[in-house]
Design a protein around this motif. Structure first.
Motif, short mmCIF file in Angstrom:
data_model
loop_
_atom_site.label_atom_id
_atom_site.label_comp_id
_atom_site.label_asym_id
_atom_site.label_seq_id
_atom_site.Cartn_x
_atom_site.Cartn_y
_atom_site.Cartn_z
N VAL A 214 -23.54 -17.72 -13.75
CA VAL A 214 -24.63 -18.36 -13.62
C VAL A 214 -25.67 -17.49 -13.50
CG1 VAL A 214 -25.79 -19.60 -11.50
CG2 VAL A 214 -23.51 -20.08 -12.11
N LEU A 215 -25.53 -16.22 -13.01
CA LEU A 215 -26.87 -15.19 -12.94
C LEU A 215 -27.06 -14.76 -14.41
CD1 LEU A 215 -25.86 -12.74 -10.06
CD2 LEU A 215 -27.71 -14.32 -10.20
N ASP A 216 -26.21 -14.54 -15.35
CA ASP A 216 -26.33 -14.38 -16.60
C ASP A 216 -27.24 -15.47 -17.43
OD1 ASP A 216 -25.19 -11.97 -16.39
OD2 ASP A 216 -23.23 -12.79 -17.21
N SER A 217 -27.16 -16.60 -16.97
CA SER A 217 -27.77 -17.74 -17.55
C SER A 217 -29.34 -17.69 -17.26
CB SER A 217 -27.27 -19.19 -16.91
OG SER A 217 -27.44 -19.47 -15.96
N LEU A 218 -29.47 -16.90 -16.04
CA LEU A 218 -30.73 -17.01 -15.63
C LEU A 218 -32.01 -16.05 -16.68
CD1 LEU A 218 -30.49 -16.87 -11.91
CD2 LEU A 218 -30.70 -18.89 -13.34
N LYS A 219 -31.44 -15.12 -17.47
CA LYS A 219 -31.84 -14.50 -18.55
C LYS A 219 -32.89 -15.36 -19.21
CE LYS A 219 -31.18 -11.04 -22.04
NZ LYS A 219 -30.23 -10.36 -22.89
N GLY A 220 -34.11 -14.82 -19.29
CA GLY A 220 -35.07 -15.55 -20.21
C GLY A 220 -35.94 -16.71 -19.29
N PHE A 221 -35.66 -16.71 -18.19
CA PHE A 221 -36.28 -17.51 -17.34
C PHE A 221 -37.85 -17.20 -17.19
CE2 PHE A 221 -38.27 -19.78 -13.63
CZ PHE A 221 -37.44 -20.95 -13.25
N LYS A 271 -24.28 -10.81 -5.30
CA LYS A 271 -25.41 -10.90 -4.42
C LYS A 271 -26.38 -9.70 -4.63
CE LYS A 271 -23.17 -13.28 -0.47
NZ LYS A 271 -23.03 -13.40 1.00
N GLY A 272 -26.04 -8.75 -4.68
CA GLY A 272 -27.17 -7.61 -4.99
C GLY A 272 -27.93 -7.91 -6.34
N ARG A 273 -27.16 -8.38 -7.27
CA ARG A 273 -28.04 -8.88 -8.30
C ARG A 273 -28.91 -9.94 -8.20
NH1 ARG A 273 -24.45 -10.08 -13.64
NH2 ARG A 273 -26.64 -10.71 -14.18
N ALA A 274 -28.25 -11.04 -7.45
CA ALA A 274 -29.16 -12.06 -7.13
C ALA A 274 -30.31 -11.75 -6.25
CB ALA A 274 -28.31 -13.26 -6.39
N ILE A 277 -33.01 -9.96 -8.70
CA ILE A 277 -33.61 -11.25 -9.65
C ILE A 277 -34.43 -11.96 -8.81
CG2 ILE A 277 -33.26 -13.22 -10.76
CD1 ILE A 277 -30.66 -12.21 -11.64
N ALA A 278 -34.35 -12.08 -7.41
CA ALA A 278 -35.13 -12.92 -6.46
C ALA A 278 -36.60 -12.23 -6.21
CB ALA A 278 -34.56 -13.40 -5.23
N PHE A 303 -36.55 -20.34 -7.45
CA PHE A 303 -36.48 -19.24 -6.52
C PHE A 303 -35.99 -19.53 -5.23
CE2 PHE A 303 -38.41 -17.19 -2.85
CZ PHE A 303 -37.91 -15.79 -3.12
N LEU A 304 -36.20 -20.93 -4.60
CA LEU A 304 -35.78 -21.40 -3.46
C LEU A 304 -34.09 -21.66 -3.81
CD1 LEU A 304 -38.32 -23.68 -2.10
CD2 LEU A 304 -37.62 -21.38 -1.32
N GLN A 305 -33.81 -22.29 -4.84
CA GLN A 305 -32.24 -22.72 -5.35
C GLN A 305 -31.56 -21.16 -5.31
OE1 GLN A 305 -31.14 -26.09 -5.57
NE2 GLN A 305 -29.09 -24.64 -5.42
N LEU A 306 -32.09 -20.40 -5.94
CA LEU A 306 -31.46 -18.86 -6.08
C LEU A 306 -30.98 -18.52 -4.69
CD1 LEU A 306 -30.43 -16.62 -7.96
CD2 LEU A 306 -32.76 -15.56 -7.74
#
Length: 548
Positions: A214-221, A271-274, A277-278, A303-306
């Motif tokens: 899921v975190l990888d899918s955020l690439k390009g946001f 969690k550290g990666r998340a 990103i946040a 952002f809030l959903q993350l």
């Protein structure tokens, strides 16, 4: 109560004490050596006055005590009645909610079974008519996720067995940890998005590290080459952002329903990666305008959903998160996000902000979601919204615009506000408190006025005159005909060789019999024929070009 009885006993013994004091005073007076100015009568009056004052004060205290006890009894009864009413109301609400949930689950299950059967039986080259059966899902936005059938959604992997009937490619992509392929698959199956969405949670369960996927899918946001203003116009980027939000919601659904097993898959490194990103996304939210987004900001929602999905909201200031809620107030996931982020107690302040910004409809929705309708009356908010809509953009404030245009803007905003209020009333079943018939009548009146003004404008607009068949117009005669002729003659002389205009006119005798016959047929029309001149000119040109 014992203290009261002892005080009453002491007051009753006052008379005997006074008598004893009288005897002692008489004995003292018999042994006196000097005459005393003080008489017993005076002492007796003094003590009787004290006795009356004490009794009166004691009586007042007894009355106050009885009144206080009566109030306590009444308050207890009121509390008991309120508690019983709250319990009965909760019971009725739970029963109603259960009935609605059962009906929704049943309807969705039946629809999904039909849709699943049709998709599974559909060949690779299905016709558009067959694919049209899924049109019932096309109307849903990309970020729509039905929450009523969460149990049915989780059934395929309750026992650790994953079963995806119609989209095996989805499982393969998750098993391969292919985030880009997952984005492409969802984009390609946008027509069947509802069915895909139902299978994403079970497919994510098969991944080696679902949270990492899921975190990888955020690439390009937030692509570096696209500015925030241009991002709102990029349809592909908006679709990618909605897909990111949907994947985070599906993973959050898994962690909510299987708290013991799935939450353990969120490692400290993930969690550290998340969190990183946040922290990278948060400064970008400062460039957004709350009013411009109008409560439907994808960036703030993501952002809030993350934070909610990966449980990292404790690393951020709650006051900053509270200020972001108005930016997502129109999103359907707002209530769940606020609960997940621990912002339920701050909702009265959010509702106040929405009301002050003229977004009463969002305020009513949140008031119902958090059971704050006692503090924020829905009917009062809706009426206030309509009153403000009628005052916005009055003709006086319209600048250089004509009064008619300004009034049209006011009517258009009133129409929009009325329709939004009616929908809100129907959604929350407020018809008994706020009848919609007067609102419907007002809508019909405004629409009729709008149609009448449109017809009047069309009638007043000058109509262009249609040219006659012989290409001669009906316009006014120009006064500078000679000068115009000289101008165009000189221009045409420059553009075309002079020999074209120096040719001699052909006579019928110079034409061949075939052309003479064609000319006669072309000019032999009944009287009143409208295309006589045009066809005559066409025939002459053809004959001229042929005999050059």
């Amino acid at each position: 109560m014992e203290d009261t009885q002892s005080v009453a006993t002491l007051m009753d013994s006052t008379t005997s004490k006074i008598q004893q004091l009288q005897k002692a005073f008489a004995e003292l007076e018999s042994h006196r050596a000097v005459t005393l100015n003080l008489k017993w009568k005076q002492l007796e009056e003094h003590f009787h006055g004290l006795e009356k004052s004490l009794k009166r004060r004691f009586t007042e205290l007894e009355d106050q005590e009885k009144e206080f006890e009566t109030k306590i009894v009444q308050s207890k009864k009121i509390l008991e009645n309120r508690q019983a009413a709250v319990i009965s109301c909760e019971k009725a609400s739970l029963e109603s909610l259960q009935e609605k949930r059962d009906a929704a689950v049943s309807a969705i299950t039946i629809a999904m079974e039909k849709h699943t059967k049709s998709n599974c039986m559909e060949p690779a080259g299905a016709t558009p008519e067959v694919q049209g059966e899924s049109s019932m899902f096309d109307a849903k936005p990309l970020d729509y996720i039905p929450l009523e059938n969460t149990e049915d959604t989780m059934k395929p992997f309750k026992n650790g067995v994953v079963e995806v009937k119609c989209y095996p490619d989805l499982v393969e992509l998750c098993q391969d940890m292919d985030s880009e392929g997952l984005h492409k698959f969802i984009s390609d199956n946008r027509k069947n998005l509802a069915a895909v969405r139902e299978e994403i949670p079970s497919a994510l369960r098969t991944a080696v590290d679902p949270a990492c996927l899921v975190l990888d899918s955020l690439k390009g946001f937030y692509p570096s080459e696209v500015s925030i203003s241009d991002a709102k116009k990029d349809a592909n980027l908006l679709g990618l952002r909605r897909t990111c939000i949907m994947l985070m919601e599906c993973w959050h659904l898994l962690t909510t329903l299987e708290l013991d097993s799935v939450s353990s898959l969120i490692s400290a490194s993930v969690k550290g990666r998340a969190k990183a990103i946040a922290e990278e996304w948060k400064p970008k939210l400062d460039e957004l305008d709350i009013d411009a987004n109008n409560g439907n900001s994808l960036e703030a929602h993501a952002f809030l959903q993350l934070l909610a999905t990966f449980g990292i909201n404790s690393n951020f200031n709650q006051e900053d998160l509270y200020k972001l809620i108005p930016m997502v107030s129109r999103r359907r996931q707002t209530a769940d996000l606020c609960r997940s982020l621990g912002l339920s107690e701050r909702m009265p302040g959010v509702i106040d902000v929405l009301v002050n910004n003229g977004r009463h409809i969002d305020a009513v929705n949140l008031a119902f979601a958090f059971e704050l309708t006692d503090k924020f009356s829905p009917v009062s908010l809706l009426k206030s919204y309509l009153n403000e809509a009628s005052k916005v953009s009055s003709p006086v404030k319209s600048g250089n615009a004509p009064p008619t245009t300004a009034q049209n803007d006011v009517n258009e905003k009133q129409l929009t506000a009325l329709k939004a209020v009616i929908k809100c009333i129907e959604d929350h079943k407020l018809e008994a408190q706020y009848p919609v018939d007067p609102l419907q009548n007002r809508i019909h009146q405004l629409e009729k006025e709008k149609a009448d003004k449109k017809r009047a404008t069309e009638v007043a607009k000058p109509q262009p005159k249609r040219p006659r068949a012989n290409c001669v117009g009906n316009g006014a005669r120009a006064t500078n005909v000679a000068s115009d002729k000289n101008f165009y003659a000189s221009r045409m002389t420059d553009r075309y060789p002079q020999y074209i205009y120096d040719r001699h006119m052909l006579t019928l005798d110079q034409l061949t019999p075939t052309f003479r016959h064609s000319l006669v047929l072309a000019t032999n029309f009944p009287p009143g024929h409208g295309n006589f001149f045009g066809k005559w000119v066409t025939t002459i040109r053809q004959l001229t070009c042929t005999n050059r």
